[in-house]
Design a protein around this motif. Structure first.
Motif, PDB file in Angstrom:
ATOM      1  N   ASN A 322      28.155  -7.534  64.111  1.00  0.00           N
ATOM      2  CA  ASN A 322      29.602  -7.301  64.066  1.00  0.00           C
ATOM      3  C   ASN A 322      29.979  -6.242  65.088  1.00  0.00           C
ATOM      4  OD1 ASN A 322      30.856  -8.770  61.671  1.00  0.00           O
ATOM      5  ND2 ASN A 322      28.998  -7.862  60.798  1.00  0.00           N
ATOM      6  N   ALA A 323      31.206  -6.347  65.570  1.00  0.00           N
ATOM      7  CA  ALA A 323      31.713  -5.310  66.459  1.00  0.00           C
ATOM      8  C   ALA A 323      33.174  -5.080  66.108  1.00  0.00           C
ATOM      9  CB  ALA A 323      31.577  -5.734  67.917  1.00  0.00           C
ATOM     10  N   TRP A 324      33.719  -3.945  66.522  1.00  0.00           N
ATOM     11  CA  TRP A 324      35.111  -3.678  66.232  1.00  0.00           C
ATOM     12  C   TRP A 324      35.725  -2.839  67.346  1.00  0.00           C
ATOM     13  CZ3 TRP A 324      30.873  -1.981  63.624  1.00  0.00           C
ATOM     14  CH2 TRP A 324      30.587  -0.624  63.712  1.00  0.00           C
ATOM     15  N   VAL A 325      37.031  -2.991  67.519  1.00  0.00           N
ATOM     16  CA  VAL A 325      37.763  -2.207  68.507  1.00  0.00           C
ATOM     17  C   VAL A 325      38.990  -1.642  67.804  1.00  0.00           C
ATOM     18  CG1 VAL A 325      38.949  -2.228  70.725  1.00  0.00           C
ATOM     19  CG2 VAL A 325      37.066  -3.807  70.332  1.00  0.00           C
ATOM     20  N   THR A 326      39.206  -0.339  67.913  1.00  0.00           N
ATOM     21  CA  THR A 326      40.442   0.227  67.365  1.00  0.00           C
ATOM     22  C   THR A 326      41.203   0.915  68.488  1.00  0.00           C
ATOM     23  OG1 THR A 326      39.368   2.294  66.776  1.00  0.00           O
ATOM     24  CG2 THR A 326      39.470   0.634  65.067  1.00  0.00           C
ATOM     25  N   LEU A 327      42.515   0.740  68.467  1.00  0.00           N
ATOM     26  CA  LEU A 327      43.397   1.375  69.447  1.00  0.00           C
ATOM     27  C   LEU A 327      44.369   2.253  68.684  1.00  0.00           C
ATOM     28  CD1 LEU A 327      44.144  -1.914  71.337  1.00  0.00           C
ATOM     29  CD2 LEU A 327      43.017   0.020  72.391  1.00  0.00           C
ATOM     30  N   ARG A 328      44.389   3.541  69.042  1.00  0.00           N
ATOM     31  CA  ARG A 328      45.295   4.470  68.368  1.00  0.00           C
ATOM     32  C   ARG A 328      45.992   5.316  69.426  1.00  0.00           C
ATOM     33  NH1 ARG A 328      42.484   8.382  66.101  1.00  0.00           N
ATOM     34  NH2 ARG A 328      40.493   7.418  66.539  1.00  0.00           N
ATOM     35  N   TYR A 329      47.081   5.946  69.027  1.00  0.00           N
ATOM     36  CA  TYR A 329      47.757   6.862  69.935  1.00  0.00           C
ATOM     37  C   TYR A 329      48.131   8.097  69.140  1.00  0.00           C
ATOM     38  CZ  TYR A 329      50.999   8.632  73.431  1.00  0.00           C
ATOM     39  OH  TYR A 329      51.636   9.404  74.360  1.00  0.00           O
ATOM     40  N   ALA A 330      47.611   9.246  69.534  1.00  0.00           N
ATOM     41  CA  ALA A 330      47.926  10.473  68.805  1.00  0.00           C
ATOM     42  C   ALA A 330      47.960  11.636  69.782  1.00  0.00           C
ATOM     43  CB  ALA A 330      46.885  10.725  67.723  1.00  0.00           C
ATOM     44  N   ASP A 331      48.944  12.499  69.633  1.00  0.00           N
ATOM     45  CA  ASP A 331      49.077  13.715  70.451  1.00  0.00           C
ATOM     46  C   ASP A 331      49.015  13.417  71.946  1.00  0.00           C
ATOM     47  OD1 ASP A 331      49.136  15.158  68.077  1.00  0.00           O
ATOM     48  OD2 ASP A 331      46.948  15.303  68.021  1.00  0.00           O
ATOM     49  N   GLY A 332      49.699  12.359  72.355  1.00  0.00           N
ATOM     50  CA  GLY A 332      49.762  12.061  73.777  1.00  0.00           C
ATOM     51  C   GLY A 332      48.475  11.495  74.353  1.00  0.00           C
ATOM     52  N   VAL A 333      47.569  11.045  73.492  1.00  0.00           N
ATOM     53  CA  VAL A 333      46.306  10.489  73.984  1.00  0.00           C
ATOM     54  C   VAL A 333      46.089   9.101  73.386  1.00  0.00           C
ATOM     55  CG1 VAL A 333      43.808  10.801  74.121  1.00  0.00           C
ATOM     56  CG2 VAL A 333      45.309  12.794  74.181  1.00  0.00           C
ATOM     57  N   LEU A 334      45.778   8.153  74.267  1.00  0.00           N
ATOM     58  CA  LEU A 334      45.421   6.801  73.811  1.00  0.00           C
ATOM     59  C   LEU A 334      43.920   6.811  73.510  1.00  0.00           C
ATOM     60  CD1 LEU A 334      46.017   3.730  73.507  1.00  0.00           C
ATOM     61  CD2 LEU A 334      45.489   3.525  75.918  1.00  0.00           C
ATOM     62  N   VAL A 335      43.587   6.587  72.238  1.00  0.00           N
ATOM     63  CA  VAL A 335      42.189   6.644  71.823  1.00  0.00           C
ATOM     64  C   VAL A 335      41.704   5.241  71.489  1.00  0.00           C
ATOM     65  CG1 VAL A 335      40.520   7.663  70.237  1.00  0.00           C
ATOM     66  CG2 VAL A 335      42.600   8.916  70.837  1.00  0.00           C
ATOM     67  N   THR A 336      40.692   4.788  72.202  1.00  0.00           N
ATOM     68  CA  THR A 336      40.128   3.456  71.969  1.00  0.00           C
ATOM     69  C   THR A 336      38.675   3.628  71.538  1.00  0.00           C
ATOM     70  OG1 THR A 336      41.461   2.744  73.825  1.00  0.00           O
ATOM     71  CG2 THR A 336      39.846   1.172  72.984  1.00  0.00           C
ATOM     72  N   VAL A 337      38.321   3.042  70.422  1.00  0.00           N
ATOM     73  CA  VAL A 337      36.931   3.123  69.974  1.00  0.00           C
ATOM     74  C   VAL A 337      36.356   1.712  69.928  1.00  0.00           C
ATOM     75  CG1 VAL A 337      35.362   3.863  68.154  1.00  0.00           C
ATOM     76  CG2 VAL A 337      37.456   5.153  68.593  1.00  0.00           C
ATOM     77  N   VAL A 338      35.218   1.533  70.597  1.00  0.00           N
ATOM     78  CA  VAL A 338      34.524   0.252  70.545  1.00  0.00           C
ATOM     79  C   VAL A 338      33.208   0.495  69.826  1.00  0.00           C
ATOM     80  CG1 VAL A 338      33.633  -1.686  71.877  1.00  0.00           C
ATOM     81  CG2 VAL A 338      35.531  -0.339  72.773  1.00  0.00           C
ATOM     82  N   GLY A 339      32.988  -0.192  68.726  1.00  0.00           N
ATOM     83  CA  GLY A 339      31.777   0.045  67.946  1.00  0.00           C
ATOM     84  C   GLY A 339      31.028  -1.237  67.660  1.00  0.00           C
ATOM     85  N   ASP A 340      29.725  -1.098  67.388  1.00  0.00           N
ATOM     86  CA  ASP A 340      28.955  -2.263  66.949  1.00  0.00           C
ATOM     87  C   ASP A 340      27.840  -1.795  66.026  1.00  0.00           C
ATOM     88  OD1 ASP A 340      26.169  -2.215  68.281  1.00  0.00           O
ATOM     89  OD2 ASP A 340      27.510  -1.743  69.947  1.00  0.00           O
ATOM     90  N   ASP A 341      27.323  -2.734  65.235  1.00  0.00           N
ATOM     91  CA  ASP A 341      26.259  -2.385  64.281  1.00  0.00           C
ATOM     92  C   ASP A 341      24.901  -2.815  64.815  1.00  0.00           C
ATOM     93  OD1 ASP A 341      26.449  -5.073  64.128  1.00  0.00           O
ATOM     94  OD2 ASP A 341      26.845  -5.185  61.975  1.00  0.00           O
ATOM     95  N   GLY A 342      24.742  -2.766  66.121  1.00  0.00           N
ATOM     96  CA  GLY A 342      23.498  -3.216  66.749  1.00  0.00           C
ATOM     97  C   GLY A 342      22.415  -2.148  66.726  1.00  0.00           C
ATOM     98  N   ARG A 343      21.470  -2.268  67.670  1.00  0.00           N
ATOM     99  CA  ARG A 343      20.286  -1.430  67.581  1.00  0.00           C
ATOM    100  C   ARG A 343      20.464  -0.045  68.187  1.00  0.00           C
ATOM    101  NH1 ARG A 343      18.784  -5.113  71.911  1.00  0.00           N
ATOM    102  NH2 ARG A 343      18.092  -6.618  70.371  1.00  0.00           N
ATOM    103  N   GLY A 344      21.602   0.228  68.799  1.00  0.00           N
ATOM    104  CA  GLY A 344      21.841   1.573  69.327  1.00  0.00           C
ATOM    105  C   GLY A 344      21.026   1.854  70.577  1.00  0.00           C
ATOM    106  N   GLY A 345      20.900   3.138  70.909  1.00  0.00           N
ATOM    107  CA  GLY A 345      20.115   3.527  72.072  1.00  0.00           C
ATOM    108  C   GLY A 345      20.771   3.186  73.395  1.00  0.00           C
ATOM    109  N   ALA A 346      22.109   3.029  73.395  1.00  0.00           N
ATOM    110  CA  ALA A 346      22.809   2.704  74.635  1.00  0.00           C
ATOM    111  C   ALA A 346      22.886   3.939  75.517  1.00  0.00           C
ATOM    112  CB  ALA A 346      24.211   2.191  74.336  1.00  0.00           C
ATOM    113  N   ASN A 347      22.636   3.750  76.793  1.00  0.00           N
ATOM    114  CA  ASN A 347      22.701   4.863  77.733  1.00  0.00           C
ATOM    115  C   ASN A 347      23.795   4.584  78.760  1.00  0.00           C
ATOM    116  OD1 ASN A 347      22.349   6.848  79.560  1.00  0.00           O
ATOM    117  ND2 ASN A 347      20.268   6.265  80.165  1.00  0.00           N
TER     118      ASN A 347
END
Lengths: 400, 213
Positions: A322-347
């Motif tokens: 599974n993966a997910w993307v959230t888009l938020r806007y707070a205090d003048g900053v556009l915050v985008t989070v891209v997440g996944d439940d994979g094996r990690g260790g991304a460089n």
């Protein structure tokens, strides 16, 4: 062009109603604190210097690893006191250390941070002249006979000391401007390089793809025209071939356009475009968007390609379910989070894709942070300061 | 059959009018912007529409919005949407109502004139015609979806069904008998829990189930 100038914070906004200036007794209390802290400050100053000198050996690094944060703590206390005396903030501006940096990396970042060197200079001041000033204030108070001197002297002495502290422990306006110019020069150079490289890539794509195919369409049609009378069958075959090639040329053009500015981004803005990206993924991607408006087009485009790159990496390397993307806007900053439940260790430093993403975001003072422990989950956070336009994107029907 | 054509490029509008007229349709009106399109679609004598996605004034997704809107007012109103690029997102929006009679094709498909005219005819008859590019994107999707119950062959049949092909055309495409295709389609309907209904509607719903999975 819309410059995000609100991000250029030169002076921290003054507190609207400054708290009451501390009185003589309080100032004397601060002076006593200064005197008390001078001893450990001296100790850590010596430790840092010794650690720095023997840093070639591991033990030196170990000393620095412990003594530098301790020194920072004392500097921090003094910043607090100075800000109370002056009634204005005295911000600490250390360079951020990314999460998961190893010991040597940490010490290296600290060593390269000009603030560390200012801290050191300040320590020298705090145990010499600063120490004398604070001690004098305390002594004038303690020796009853000098009460009159204390009455008139405590305030100017302590204010002067606080100003010296601030001068050493915080950057001045000029220095901040210089640093800002430095950052802007770097990001501008890199975004110019980036767009030049992009143009070259587009030129190559067009030249090798659509252009070549259209030439072939023209040749086939010309040939068909010339043999139309003698060999209509062969001519019809050539025309059919030309049609197929024209289709392929359109396919090439579509992929080039997607690489420049995806049409769905123009139509639906970042929320809709990220949704479209999610739909094209082989694994389920949940998109949550809480944006009250649309960011400026260049920001949308940079964030879109960043998310596209992240999702492509998830598809290729993460082994996620599974993966997910959230888009938020707070205090003048556009915050985008891209997440996944994979094996990690991304460089983020491996692979040119992510570096390109970072460069592109940097042009907007944006940042990317990666948290990817072994075993997952991986979270990539993109933060871009920007203003939103009030115009809301309304898809013709909600999609899940 | 009277059709409204919305296309803002004069050259393409001419070409499409010629192709549609040659295919036996009557082009009742050609418009190049969204407000005029709304007016043209309000005409009760029009039997269907062929729409370009990008139109005046904002050149974004007017065609998709107009298609969804007209079908809210007139459920099952046949619309063929043409675009320079296709998106799964838009395919879902167009199919969301579940009424069928929808086409969504890349503009370059028009160059295969017979196929295109045939597609328009199928849409006017209540069928669904989805571009192979959208279908390929869905094909590449996650392995754990409900359509996993389908065999490889059944998936192929469903993909061709989504392109709007009849059983006879599917049989020809897969080099099998029409009877075999009928067997496959029945298996698909059963596996997707689609109750017995008018055949066309079931086909539409099978495609929908696929797109929504």
């Amino acid at each position: 062009m819309d410059e995000p100038e609100e991000t250029l914070v030169l002076e921290h906004p003054d507190v609207p109603a400054p708290p009451k200036q501390p009185g003589r007794f309080k100032l004397t209390g601060f002076a006593a604190l200064h005197v008390l802290m001078a001893v450990p400050t001296l100790l850590f100053f010596i430790l840092i210097v010794v650690g720095g000198v023997v840093a070639v050996a591991w033990v030196g690094l170990g000393i620095l690893f412990l003594a530098l944060p301790a020194g920072r703590w004392f500097a921090g206390r003094h910043r607090l006191i100075a800000s109370r005396i002056l009634g204005a903030p005295v911000p600490a501006e250390y360079r951020p250390v990314p999460k998961g940096t190893h010991l040597v990396g940490r010490v290296l970042i600290w060593a390269r941070d000009p603030m560390t060197w200012r801290d050191l200079a300040w320590m020298l001041f705090a145990v010499t002249l600063g120490f004398v000033m604070s001690l004098l204030t305390v002594l004038l108070f303690l020796a009853i006979a000098t009460g009159a001197l204390w009455w008139y002297g405590a305030e100017p002495i302590m204010r002067y000391r606080a100003r010296l502290d601030r001068g050493l422990l915080s950057y001045g306006t000029t220095e901040r401007l210089e640093q800002r110019v430095q950052v802007l020069t770097e990001t501008r150079a890199s975004s110019i390089d980036h767009s030049a490289a992009e143009l070259r890539r587009i030129e190559r794509d067009l030249h090798d793809g659509a252009q070549a195919r259209l030439v072939s369409v023209g040749m086939n049609l010309g040939l068909a025209e010339s043999m139309y009378a003698e060999d209509p069958e062969q001519a019809a075959r050539l025309v059919a071939e030309a049609r197929a090639t024209a289709s392929a040329a359109l396919g090439d053009l579509r992929s080039v356009v997607r690489g420049i500015h995806p049409p769905v981004l123009a139509d639906r803005g970042i929320s809709g475009a990220v949704q479209a990206l999610a739909l094209d993924m082989a694994l389920p991607v949940t998109v949550t968007s809480e944006l009250p408006g649309r960011p400026p087009a260049p920001v949308e485009s940079a964030v879109y390609f960043a998310v596209a790159e992240c999702l492509a990496n998830i598809g290729k390397h993460a082994g996620a379910a599974n993966a997910w993307v959230t888009l938020r806007y707070a205090d003048g900053v556009l915050v985008t989070v891209v997440g996944d439940d994979g094996r990690g260790g991304a460089n983020p430093d491996s692979g040119t894709g992510m570096r390109g993403v970072m460069r592109r975001l940097a042009a907007f003072d944006g940042t990317m942070t990666v948290s990817s422990p072994d075993g997952g989950p991986t979270l990539i956070t993109l933060e871009v300061p920007c203003a939103l336009s009030s115009q809301r994107t309304t898809p013709s029907s909600p999609t899940d | 059959m009277r059709l409204v054509l919305a296309e803002d490029h004069a050259l393409l509008a001419d070409g499409l009018t010629r192709i549609l007229t040659a295919g036996g349709f009557t082009v009742a009106g050609v418009v190049d912007n969204a407000p005029e399109l709304d007016r043209a679609l309000a005409d009760p004598d029009v039997d269907g529409a062929v729409l370009d996605v990008r139109l005046h004034p904002s050149f974004t997704d007017e065609g998709i919005r107009a298609a969804v809107k007209v079908r809210e007012d007139r459920p099952g109103f046949p619309v063929m949407v043409l675009s320079q690029y296709v998106e799964q997102l838009y395919a879902r929006e167009l199919l969301a109502s579940g009424d069928g009679a929808i086409g969504y094709l890349l503009k370059d498909r028009v160059s295969d004139v017979t196929e295109f005219v045939d597609g328009v005819r199928r849409v006017l008859a209540g069928g669904t015609v989805i571009d192979p590019e959208v279908i390929a994107a869905i094909m590449a999707r996650r392995p754990d979806d409900p359509l996993d119950r389908l065999t490889e062959r059944e998936r192929e049949v469903l993909a061709l069904m989504a392109e709007g092909r009849s059983n006879a055309a599917i049989a020809a495409g897969l080099f099998v008998t029409e009877k075999a295709v009928a067997k496959h389609t029945n298996a698909i309907f059963t596996k997707l829990d689609l109750p017995v209904d008018i055949d066309d509607n079931r086909r539409v719903r099978a495609v929908l189930a696929w797109l929504r999975a």
